[in-house]
Design a protein around this motif. Sequence first.
Motif, PDB file in Angstrom:
ATOM      1  N   HIS A  56       0.709  -0.567  -0.022  1.00 52.97           N
ATOM      2  CA  HIS A  56       0.329  -0.165   0.408  1.00 52.97           C
ATOM      3  C   HIS A  56       1.177   1.118  -0.525  1.00 52.97           C
ATOM      4  O   HIS A  56       1.752   1.470   1.140  1.00 52.97           O
ATOM      5  CB  HIS A  56      -0.860   0.184   1.394  1.00 52.97           C
ATOM      6  CG  HIS A  56      -1.677   0.987   1.335  1.00 52.97           C
ATOM      7  ND1 HIS A  56      -2.909   1.816   0.862  1.00 52.97           N
ATOM      8  CD2 HIS A  56      -1.476   2.146   2.182  1.00 52.97           C
ATOM      9  CE1 HIS A  56      -2.802   2.584   1.062  1.00 52.97           C
ATOM     10  NE2 HIS A  56      -2.203   3.131   1.636  1.00 52.97           N
ATOM     11  N   ASP A  58      -0.458   4.898   0.847  1.00 53.32           N
ATOM     12  CA  ASP A  58      -0.709   6.284   0.859  1.00 53.32           C
ATOM     13  C   ASP A  58      -0.732   6.791   0.567  1.00 53.32           C
ATOM     14  O   ASP A  58      -1.760   7.514   0.120  1.00 53.32           O
ATOM     15  CB  ASP A  58      -0.488   6.371   3.089  1.00 53.32           C
ATOM     16  CG  ASP A  58      -1.848   6.564   2.948  1.00 53.32           C
ATOM     17  OD1 ASP A  58      -2.958   6.853   3.335  1.00 53.32           O
ATOM     18  OD2 ASP A  58      -1.918   8.333   4.173  1.00 53.32           O
ATOM     19  N   ASP A  63      -2.917   0.870  -3.860  1.00 49.33           N
ATOM     20  CA  ASP A  63      -2.670  -0.914  -3.343  1.00 49.33           C
ATOM     21  C   ASP A  63      -2.918  -1.877  -4.266  1.00 49.33           C
ATOM     22  O   ASP A  63      -3.229  -1.621  -5.745  1.00 49.33           O
ATOM     23  CB  ASP A  63      -4.434  -1.297  -3.181  1.00 49.33           C
ATOM     24  CG  ASP A  63      -4.233   0.401  -1.273  1.00 49.33           C
ATOM     25  OD1 ASP A  63      -3.607  -0.629  -0.647  1.00 49.33           O
ATOM     26  OD2 ASP A  63      -5.183   0.581  -1.895  1.00 49.33           O
TER      27      ASP A  63
END
Length: 83
Positions: A56, A58, A63
């Motif tokens: 992942h 952010d 993802d």
Amino acid sequence: MYLLPEPVSVSFTSELMSATLEDGRIITVPISWYPRLHKATPAQRQAYELSPGGIHWDEIDEDVSIEGMLIGRGQGNAPRQAA
């Protein structure tokens, strides 16, 4: 139920992303499969978090699943056919 090995690290070249799995396998796919990663800066690419099922980012809201990498599925493309 078969559990996929977890990722332990991620590395990049200018065009490829490689994920090393806990069982020693290394999966390498084109970064172009993931448009957000492709457009990201090298620093943004390195700001990843590992989870049991994938990776992942952010900051760029991306993802990537280990399963998707294994079957050859990027963002918006169908699984790759074996030759």
